[in-house]
Design a protein around this motif. Structure first.
Motif, PDB file in Angstrom:
ATOM      1  N   GLN A 154       5.793   1.334  -6.427  1.00 52.19           N
ATOM      2  CA  GLN A 154       4.673   0.423  -6.215  1.00 52.19           C
ATOM      3  C   GLN A 154       4.302  -0.316  -7.512  1.00 52.19           C
ATOM      4  OE1 GLN A 154       0.692   2.092  -5.764  1.00 52.19           O
ATOM      5  NE2 GLN A 154       0.424   0.882  -3.896  1.00 52.19           N
TER       6      GLN A 154
ATOM      7  N   ARG B 269      -5.984   7.904   6.704  1.00 54.44           N
ATOM      8  CA  ARG B 269      -6.909   6.797   6.386  1.00 54.44           C
ATOM      9  C   ARG B 269      -8.323   7.109   6.870  1.00 54.44           C
ATOM     10  NH1 ARG B 269      -2.674   2.017   7.875  1.00 54.44           N
ATOM     11  NH2 ARG B 269      -1.862   1.714   5.768  1.00 54.44           N
TER      12      ARG B 269
ATOM     13  N   PRO C  79       0.828  -1.212   0.000  1.00 53.78           N
ATOM     14  CA  PRO C  79       0.000   0.000   0.000  1.00 53.78           C
ATOM     15  C   PRO C  79       0.863   1.263   0.000  1.00 53.78           C
ATOM     16  CG  PRO C  79      -0.804  -1.571   1.622  1.00 53.78           C
ATOM     17  CD  PRO C  79       0.510  -2.092   1.131  1.00 53.78           C
TER      18      PRO C  79
END
Length: 170
Positions: free
Chosen positions: A73, A41, A21
């Motif tokens: 990523q 978040r 993530p």
């Protein structure tokens, strides 16, 4: 220095087996702290915006930090457009409109292949399909959206302004 670029195939975008993530990548790099990630978040859940956008809006991460993390990523190279700007590549207006729609930019031409930069690497296979439905491969790097927007203005601004002037009565 030219960054390493990677090929993206339309049907089989290059993705790592395990995608870490983006928040964890930024945390591991020391860009953000645990409490900032937790708050981001929480804000993401209530605002329905991407975590990256929350982190940048709060000033906890820069656009460049996020772009570098997205590049890693997705297994792509990071392109700093401030130090390595795009080449002027001749193109027609239809191409410009597609680039703007898909939020990517032609960056270099290597032989007969155009290399692109994008701020949204997860959308690269779809953009490739729209840009070149007969070609299955392209080279992509990742940059941040504000840098792509500035470069697009420099590259496409005069053409877009001329087209707007033709369509607008005085």
């Amino acid at each position: 220095m030219t960054p390493q670029l990677f090929t993206i195939a339309r049907e089989t975008a290059r993705k790592p087996d395990v995608v870490e993530p983006i928040g964890e990548i930024l945390l591991d790099r020391g860009v953000i702290q645990e409490d900032q990630l937790a708050e981001a978040r929480s804000l993401q859940a209530t605002s329905k915006v991407r975590l990256c956008e929350v982190l940048v809006a709060r000033g906890w991460a820069s656009h460049a930090d996020v772009a570098q993390a997205l590049a890693d990523q997705n297994g792509l190279g990071y392109v700093d457009l401030a130090t390595d700007p795009p080449e002027a590549i001749p193109m027609d207006m239809d191409s410009i409109e597609l680039y703007l729609k898909h939020r990517l930019l032609p960056w270099r031409r290597i032989g007969g292949i155009v290399c692109f930069v994008t701020a949204e690497p997860h959308k690269a296979p779809a953009a490739l399909n729209a840009l070149s439905p007969t070609t299955g491969l392209a080279f992509f790097g990742v940059s941040d959206q504000p840098s792509i927007d500035r470069a697009a203005l420099e590259l496409f601004g005069p053409e877009l302004a001329a087209r707007a002037a033709e369509r607008t009565p005085y």
